[in-house]
Motif scaffolding. Structure first.
Motif, PDB file in Angstrom:
ATOM      1  N   TYR A  28      -7.914   1.201   4.881  1.00  0.00           N
ATOM      2  CA  TYR A  28      -6.999   1.975   4.034  1.00  0.00           C
ATOM      3  C   TYR A  28      -7.748   3.080   3.282  1.00  0.00           C
ATOM      4  O   TYR A  28      -7.347   4.244   3.310  1.00  0.00           O
ATOM      5  CB  TYR A  28      -6.306   1.028   3.050  1.00  0.00           C
ATOM      6  N   TYR A  45      -2.860   3.566  10.000  1.00  0.00           N
ATOM      7  CA  TYR A  45      -3.324   2.307   9.411  1.00  0.00           C
ATOM      8  C   TYR A  45      -2.795   1.131  10.207  1.00  0.00           C
ATOM      9  O   TYR A  45      -3.530   0.225  10.597  1.00  0.00           O
ATOM     10  CB  TYR A  45      -2.857   2.231   7.952  1.00  0.00           C
ATOM     11  N   LEU A  88       0.847  -1.187   0.000  1.00  0.00           N
ATOM     12  CA  LEU A  88       0.000   0.000   0.000  1.00  0.00           C
ATOM     13  C   LEU A  88       0.881   1.235   0.000  1.00  0.00           C
ATOM     14  O   LEU A  88       1.924   1.257   0.655  1.00  0.00           O
ATOM     15  CB  LEU A  88      -0.878   0.026   1.249  1.00  0.00           C
TER      16      LEU A  88
END
Lengths: 140, 169
Positions: free
Chosen positions: A73, A40, A29
């Motif tokens: 996310y 996160y 990511l």
């Protein structure tokens, strides 16, 4: 010749350790900021996977955990606050998804129970000490 | 008083024993749905059968089941014949094709029979998330007021249907 084998063996071992470090379930990511990435990371570690109940979202590879990680996310990157994300999860999966339960009348025992027991234990300890002292004094 | 204090650990032991014993045999995997007592969340999904957009206003007005399934899910194969049976008995079942391919889903229904009044496509699983689904098959029971009254995880069968049936009114 044996030197070559040793070299090969070592490089194999080295490769294995490389993969072992990366065994955590994680997608690649890219975050808009360092802060978002830490947020996160802490959220997926704090939220529990609803399917595999003794794992958090970060550790689980079940398809629902993957979906929920993606959702966390997306919500972080779209500027949602941590509280909004936690509320979103609780609205769908219940209080169960929180590894750190919220303060409510149902969880008071959970939060304060240990301290109450500690106080009770201390009281019992002191009581025993005091009575023992009295006994010693009277026997003298 | 002093005697009572002496027996205190024993009393605590017995009461803890009773509490733990009462929890034995409970299925710890079973989670109460967060949706019970609430309305079905808002959705906009495409129908697999008619290729039209469906929303909450298209939901059945009587009591019904919402069944999440997918052609990728082995337990759904087991469940399907029982759903066909329920449909024959007149139970209204709305299917959600969860994270699946439309073409494969159509083929599945034409091969195995279609117990659903309608099947909505949830390809991305967003509606599944809104319903708090953790996998498939999963079935929600909605009463005639449109309120979710029960959620069942895993396949429906004759054994568990006898208790689930009670929610359907």
């Amino acid at each position: 010749m044996s030197h070559l084998y040793k070299c090969l063996a070592f490089s194999c071992l080295f490769l294995i350790t490389l993969f072992a470090v990366n065994s955590m379930a994680e997608e690649l990511l890219t975050f808009r900021s360092e802060l978002n990435q830490t947020r996160y990371q802490s959220l997926v570690e704090e939220l529990r996977c609803p399917k595999c109940q003794n794992q958090n979202l970060a550790d689980s590879n079940s398809s629902i955990a993957i979906d929920l990680r993606k959702q966390v996310y997306l919500m972080i990157e779209s500027g949602k606050s941590d509280q909004e994300i936690v509320d979103y999860m609780v609205a769908r999966y219940g209080e169960f998804v929180l590894y750190r339960p919220s303060y409510s009348s149902a969880t008071y025992l959970l939060w304060y129970g240990p301290f109450a027991f500690l106080v009770l234990g201390l009281m019992a300890f002191i009581m025993v000490l005091v009575t023992n002292k009295k006994k010693v004094r009277t026997s003298l | 008083m002093k005697k009572l204090v002496r027996f205190l650990p024993f009393i605590i032991f017995i009461s803890l024993g009773v509490i733990f014993y009462s929890q034995l045999g409970k299925n710890s995997q079973e989670l109460p749905s967060a949706l019970v007592g609430k309305k079905v969340p808002d959705f906009k999904l495409v129908s697999l059968v008619e290729n039209t957009l469906q929303t909450n206003s298209d939901l059945p007005k009587e009591a019904y089941l919402i069944n999440f399934w997918g052609t990728w899910c082995p337990a759904c194969h087991l469940e399907h014949p029982f759903l066909n049976q329920l449909a024959l008995q007149g139970v209204t079942i709305l299917g959600i094709d969860y994270k699946d391919d439309a073409e494969q889903a159509r083929q599945w229904l034409s091969e195995k029979g279609n117990p659903y009044i309608d099947v909505l496509m949830d390809e991305t699983g967003v509606f599944g998330l809104d319903m708090g689904v953790t996998g498939a098959p999963e079935t929600f029971i909605i009463d005639s007021n449109g309120i979710v009254v029960h959620r069942h995880q895993g396949p429906l069968n004759a054994q568990n249907w006898s208790t689930i049936k009670g929610f359907l009114k």
